[in-house]
Motif scaffolding. Structure first.
Motif, PDB file in Angstrom:
ATOM      1  N   ASP A 109       8.045   2.905  -8.604  1.00 56.44           N
ATOM      2  CA  ASP A 109       8.040   3.422  -7.230  1.00 56.44           C
ATOM      3  C   ASP A 109       9.439   3.270  -6.634  1.00 56.44           C
ATOM      4  OD1 ASP A 109       7.620   4.184  -4.647  1.00 56.44           O
ATOM      5  OD2 ASP A 109       5.852   2.920  -4.330  1.00 56.44           O
ATOM      6  N   ARG A 111      10.505   3.970  -3.852  1.00 59.83           N
ATOM      7  CA  ARG A 111      10.489   3.571  -2.453  1.00 59.83           C
ATOM      8  C   ARG A 111      10.609   2.058  -2.311  1.00 59.83           C
ATOM      9  NH1 ARG A 111       4.910   6.319  -0.922  1.00 59.83           N
ATOM     10  NH2 ARG A 111       4.458   5.154  -2.847  1.00 59.83           N
ATOM     11  N   LYS A 112      10.269   1.326  -3.379  1.00 63.75           N
ATOM     12  CA  LYS A 112      10.303  -0.132  -3.334  1.00 63.75           C
ATOM     13  C   LYS A 112      11.502  -0.716  -4.071  1.00 63.75           C
ATOM     14  CE  LYS A 112       5.246  -0.459  -3.185  1.00 63.75           C
ATOM     15  NZ  LYS A 112       4.036  -1.025  -3.858  1.00 63.75           N
TER      16      LYS A 112
END
Length: 219
Positions: A109, A111-112
């Motif tokens: 991910d 986004r992390k």
């Protein structure tokens, strides 16, 4: 003169093509690690290996090459055969296997995971390759080849093989459809005589064999 040269080249190429392939030309090999035929009792490609025999070989391989190989159970088939995978790499990579997995999970991910963190993971982690052998049960060649590849990686001290192990973490599932393979191998071993004619009995397995091999049985 030109036709004679072409004729000589043709025969030389034909003779070279007929030379038997040597599975063991990329050694030296560690004597403690058994070759597949030492467990199966026959040379690669001369018989269809049943799933339990292959599993026994993999267990032997892991026990004799613990510094390079791990084995994991990922599930069971609908007929309760274990679906297992070998993880093969050099000792340094295997020692930090969970760290490598955690880093790969961070990449899932974006986004992390910041770009700098992603770059650090890429720099610190080996490349990962997953080998899936023989998706369908009546595709037997990959099943046999899988044992030879596992032996090469677990037993060879060839510099090129050692370099692969140091730079890669290799996960190998030695059969995608164990149940279908068992039906096909049991049938073929009982009827096969090596007839390559398209209408030979062994080239036309029953519908139940074909149908059973067309779907994965993993759960």
């Amino acid at each position: 003169m030109r036709p004679l040269l072409l004729t000589a080249l043709f025969f030389a190429t034909s003779l070279r093509a007929q030379e038997p392939f040597d599975f063991y030309s990329r050694g030296p090999y560690r004597p403690a690690v058994p070759r597949p035929e030492a467990i199966t009792g026959y040379a690669a490609g001369s018989h269809h290996t049943m799933y339990a025999v292959m599993q026994h070989y993999l267990d032997t391989l892991v026990a004799s090459a613990t510094d390079r190989v791990r084995i994991e159970t990922w599930g069971r088939t609908s007929e309760y055969r274990p679906i297992r995978a070998l993880v093969i790499s050099d000792p340094a990579n295997l020692a930090k296997l969970e760290q490598i997995r955690a880093g790969i999970a961070d990449l899932v991910d974006p986004r992390k995971t910041s770009p700098s963190r992603a770059a650090a993971i890429a720099a610190q982690s080996p490349a990962i390759a997953v080998f899936n052998y023989s998706v369908h049960g009546d595709e037997p060649a990959g099943f046999e080849a899988a044992m030879q590849v596992a032996y090469q990686l677990a037993a060879s001290d060839e510099p090129q093989t050692q370099e692969i192990l140091s730079r890669w973490s290799l996960s190998s599932t030695h059969r995608r459809t164990p149940d279908g393979h068992e039906r096909f191998a049991a049938w073929y071993n009982s009827v096969g005589v090596g007839a390559d004619h398209p209408w030979a009995f062994e080239q036309n397995e029953p519908w139940s064999i074909t149908a059973a091999t067309a779907t994965t049985a993993s759960t």
